[in-house]
Design a protein around this motif. Structure first.
Motif, PDB file in Angstrom:
ATOM      1  N   PRO A 279     -43.408   5.081 -38.626  1.00  0.00           N
ATOM      2  CA  PRO A 279     -42.091   4.521 -38.965  1.00  0.00           C
ATOM      3  C   PRO A 279     -41.858   3.147 -38.354  1.00  0.00           C
ATOM      4  N   GLY A 280     -42.405   2.896 -37.177  1.00  0.00           N
ATOM      5  CA  GLY A 280     -42.228   1.597 -36.546  1.00  0.00           C
ATOM      6  C   GLY A 280     -42.927   0.488 -37.307  1.00  0.00           C
ATOM      7  N   LEU A 281     -44.208   0.686 -37.610  1.00  0.00           N
ATOM      8  CA  LEU A 281     -44.969  -0.347 -38.329  1.00  0.00           C
ATOM      9  C   LEU A 281     -44.489  -0.515 -39.763  1.00  0.00           C
ATOM     10  N   CYS A 282     -44.366   0.589 -40.469  1.00  0.00           N
ATOM     11  CA  CYS A 282     -43.980   0.508 -41.885  1.00  0.00           C
ATOM     12  C   CYS A 282     -42.517   0.108 -42.042  1.00  0.00           C
ATOM     13  N   GLY A 283     -41.654   0.635 -41.192  1.00  0.00           N
ATOM     14  CA  GLY A 283     -40.248   0.240 -41.233  1.00  0.00           C
ATOM     15  C   GLY A 283     -40.074  -1.219 -40.888  1.00  0.00           C
ATOM     16  N   GLY A 284     -40.840  -1.679 -39.896  1.00  0.00           N
ATOM     17  CA  GLY A 284     -40.800  -3.091 -39.528  1.00  0.00           C
ATOM     18  C   GLY A 284     -41.263  -3.980 -40.672  1.00  0.00           C
ATOM     19  N   LEU A 285     -42.302  -3.561 -41.360  1.00  0.00           N
ATOM     20  CA  LEU A 285     -42.786  -4.310 -42.520  1.00  0.00           C
ATOM     21  C   LEU A 285     -41.697  -4.383 -43.592  1.00  0.00           C
TER      22      LEU A 285
ATOM     23  N   GLY B 181     -35.191  -8.517 -39.321  1.00  0.00           N
ATOM     24  CA  GLY B 181     -35.553  -7.443 -40.239  1.00  0.00           C
ATOM     25  C   GLY B 181     -36.588  -6.513 -39.646  1.00  0.00           C
ATOM     26  N   VAL B 182     -37.584  -7.096 -39.004  1.00  0.00           N
ATOM     27  CA  VAL B 182     -38.621  -6.287 -38.359  1.00  0.00           C
ATOM     28  C   VAL B 182     -38.004  -5.434 -37.254  1.00  0.00           C
ATOM     29  N   LYS B 183     -37.167  -6.033 -36.437  1.00  0.00           N
ATOM     30  CA  LYS B 183     -36.497  -5.305 -35.340  1.00  0.00           C
ATOM     31  C   LYS B 183     -35.692  -4.126 -35.882  1.00  0.00           C
ATOM     32  N   LEU B 184     -34.970  -4.361 -36.958  1.00  0.00           N
ATOM     33  CA  LEU B 184     -34.191  -3.287 -37.575  1.00  0.00           C
ATOM     34  C   LEU B 184     -35.101  -2.187 -38.114  1.00  0.00           C
ATOM     35  N   GLY B 185     -36.157  -2.574 -38.831  1.00  0.00           N
ATOM     36  CA  GLY B 185     -37.075  -1.582 -39.380  1.00  0.00           C
ATOM     37  C   GLY B 185     -37.733  -0.735 -38.314  1.00  0.00           C
ATOM     38  N   VAL B 186     -38.138  -1.388 -37.231  1.00  0.00           N
ATOM     39  CA  VAL B 186     -38.762  -0.655 -36.120  1.00  0.00           C
ATOM     40  C   VAL B 186     -37.772   0.324 -35.487  1.00  0.00           C
ATOM     41  N   SER B 187     -36.505  -0.036 -35.488  1.00  0.00           N
ATOM     42  CA  SER B 187     -35.503   0.816 -34.842  1.00  0.00           C
ATOM     43  C   SER B 187     -35.311   2.169 -35.533  1.00  0.00           C
ATOM     44  N   MET B 188     -35.905   2.357 -36.691  1.00  0.00           N
ATOM     45  CA  MET B 188     -35.818   3.661 -37.369  1.00  0.00           C
ATOM     46  C   MET B 188     -36.461   4.777 -36.560  1.00  0.00           C
ATOM     47  N   VAL B 189     -37.307   4.403 -35.601  1.00  0.00           N
ATOM     48  CA  VAL B 189     -37.949   5.431 -34.771  1.00  0.00           C
ATOM     49  C   VAL B 189     -36.913   6.249 -34.006  1.00  0.00           C
ATOM     50  N   LEU B 190     -35.711   5.718 -33.872  1.00  0.00           N
ATOM     51  CA  LEU B 190     -34.647   6.479 -33.204  1.00  0.00           C
ATOM     52  C   LEU B 190     -34.371   7.786 -33.929  1.00  0.00           C
TER      53      LEU B 190
END
Length: 190
Positions: free
Chosen positions: A175-181, A131-140
């Motif tokens: 987006p990386g930190l918050c998306g990962g969270l 889930g964290v990996k997916l959330g962090v990937s939003m930086v794309l």
């Protein structure tokens, strides 16, 4: 997407990640724009789009600053400005906006957490690490918009968000930190 392995994810869903990042950025900016239109409009008369962009970037600690100009007049003594913290303003070092600063600071955080959560849910993340990996990937998706925003939210080609901080903070860190969270929370909630 291929079926997930026991540890989580076999391949990163680049399109889904980008779309969720773009959506979160756009939702955060539009929420900020709405508040600026309703409550802060007098401060940014004629420059509502730029003003809302400045506050959206200020909410992620990116200052607005003078650009080097070869053709236009230079504004003397223009420091880096953050309307939410009061940095660089002639007033006391407090917020110069009507809506409490914490509301503006919360907008991008909530947008990215919700988008990270939605992304991890839509892909079916089974472990918090996935889930964290997916959330962090939003930086794309967000990094491109963060760069574009430095040009879109530039007034008269001379004043706009700091480009380096925009890429780092608006495009990657928030987006990386918050998306990962958000992504991690989605996997925990299963």
């Amino acid at each position: 997407m291929s079926e997930q392995s026991e540890s989580g994810l076999d391949e990163l869903p680049v399109v889904d990640s980008s779309v969720h990042g773009i959506t979160a950025y756009a939702a955060g900016y539009l929420a900020t724009l709405l508040l600026v239109l309703i409550f802060e409009g007098e401060r940014f008369v004629g420059d509502i789009v730029e003003g809302a962009g400045w506050i959206f970037y200020n909410a992620q600690f990116v200052p607005v600053e003078q650009r080097a100009s070869l053709t236009g007049p230079v504004v003397e003594n223009l420091a880096s400005i953050n309307y939410l913290t009061g940095q660089g303003l002639d007033t006391a070092p407090t917020s110069s906006v009507v809506v409490p600063s914490v509301v503006y600071h919360a907008i991008p955080i909530l947008a990215y957490v919700i988008a990270g959560f939605a992304l991890a849910r839509s892909v079916g993340a089974r472990t918090p690490a996935t889930g964290v990996k997916l959330g962090v990937s939003m930086v794309l998706g967000t990094v491109i918009l963060a760069i574009g925003g430095t040009f879109l939210f530039e007034a008269a080609g001379q004043i706009g968000p700091n480009r380096l901080y925009s890429v780092l903070l608006v495009g990657l860190v928030y987006p990386g930190l918050c998306g990962g969270l958000g992504g991690g929370l989605a996997a925990l909630d299963r």
